[in-house]
Design an enzyme around this catalytic site. Sequence first.
Site, mmCIF file in Angstrom:
data_model
loop_
_atom_site.group_PDB
_atom_site.id
_atom_site.type_symbol
_atom_site.label_atom_id
_atom_site.label_comp_id
_atom_site.label_asym_id
_atom_site.label_seq_id
_atom_site.Cartn_x
_atom_site.Cartn_y
_atom_site.Cartn_z
ATOM 1 N N CYS A 111 0.835 -1.207 0.000
ATOM 2 C CA CYS A 111 0.000 0.000 0.000
ATOM 3 C C CYS A 111 0.866 1.253 0.000
ATOM 4 O O CYS A 111 1.450 1.614 1.032
ATOM 5 C CB CYS A 111 -0.914 -0.009 1.222
ATOM 6 N N CYS A 146 -0.384 4.123 2.275
ATOM 7 C CA CYS A 146 -0.139 3.897 3.707
ATOM 8 C C CYS A 146 1.337 4.118 4.040
ATOM 9 O O CYS A 146 1.660 4.692 5.072
ATOM 10 C CB CYS A 146 -0.496 2.469 4.106
ATOM 11 N N ASP A 147 2.233 3.631 3.198
ATOM 12 C CA ASP A 147 3.638 3.522 3.599
ATOM 13 C C ASP A 147 4.619 4.373 2.777
ATOM 14 O O ASP A 147 5.795 4.456 3.130
ATOM 15 C CB ASP A 147 4.091 2.049 3.496
#
Length: 311
Positions: free
Chosen positions: A137, A140-141
């Site tokens: 992701c 997200c990261d």
Amino acid sequence: MTDNANKVKMLILGSGPAGLAAALYAARAELAPVVLTGTQLGGQAALTFTIENYPGFPDGVGGAQLGELFQRQAEHFGTRVEFDTANKVDLSARPFKVTTDVGEYEAETLIVTTGASPIHLNVPGEDTLLGRGVSYCATCDGAFFKEKKVIVVGGGDSALEEAIFITRYASSVTIIHRREEFRAGAILQKRAKDHPKIQFVLNTVVTEVVGKDKMEAARLKNVATGEETLLDADGIFIFVGHTPNTQLFEGQLKMDSHGYIETDMLMQTSVAGVFAAGEAADPHFRQVVTSAGMGAAAAIQATRFLEAESG
Ligand SMILES: Cc1cc2nc3c(=O)[nH]c(=O)nc-3n(C[C@H](O)[C@H](O)[C@H](O)COP(=O)(O)OP(=O)(O)OC[C@H]3O[C@@H](n4cnc5c(N)ncnc54)[C@H](O)[C@@H]3O)c2cc1C
């Protein structure tokens, strides 16, 4: 024992575009649907930074923002959204019984919109270095990789879209793809190829994620020559496809050989009163707009099903 509040006309499993669109239609039909969110509120769409191909947003819309808008609209008409996950279903008789993390539901109709999850490469180091370089992701990261070297694996829309997104942070992004040709759309291909931070390594697969406490490199293998190389990198983002989240329904709903729930054109499954929509039932289109459309169709058909029963 099922609480009265948990005896519902319609239970929707999943809070992605398909589930929340189904909820909107069911709520407007005054069925007071309940949505079980699962662990990912907003579904996969909420994981992506910008969605540029959902109609009505000419400048694009944040994935999480679109999910919130879907949820607000569904709740506005009377949907109840529960932060809960189904872990057992009994579809042998109606009302259908669904056991969740916190309770039990009895539902006259069920709409399955449990979506899909990323496929893993299944190579050494992938699991042990998850969260320490390995990610599925970018939204997200991605920010953890400021000025770092990043690898993106895959050749579809998601891979190229997310590779472009990661260039906001990373000093370089190398896209590893096992073929020469890309599945991704032409516009995305051009954007990625023109991007100064993006390089391509084609006809190549990742055979190992190398590192002790964090990722240090990826071992690569050229599928044409068999040659192995080591590519230094701090992170690897894997976008090589999805598998449907349908294990719950094995043996109870008809599925294809890949686990996608089989439906007819009216989104009806092999069990009367159970409908399926979105990526849990769709290996072909896999978009927000198509998933939402299928969710709406499933709710319309479920409403007709209940109406036909009550005469
Ligand atoms: C990185 C990335 C970028 C993307 N970019 C785009 C894009 O730009 N444009 C576009 O159109 N599409 C894009 N997509 C695809 C799009 O996100 C999906 O097609 C869409 O989200 C599918 O919707 P869905 O509702 O079928 O399933 P999902 O979005 O997968 O949602 C599934 C839902 O089911 C829930 N769930 C799962 N199991 C259970 C359970 N047991 N009980 C209760 N709930 C459960 C989950 O928590 C989740 O809420 C992208 C996808 C990814 C991964």
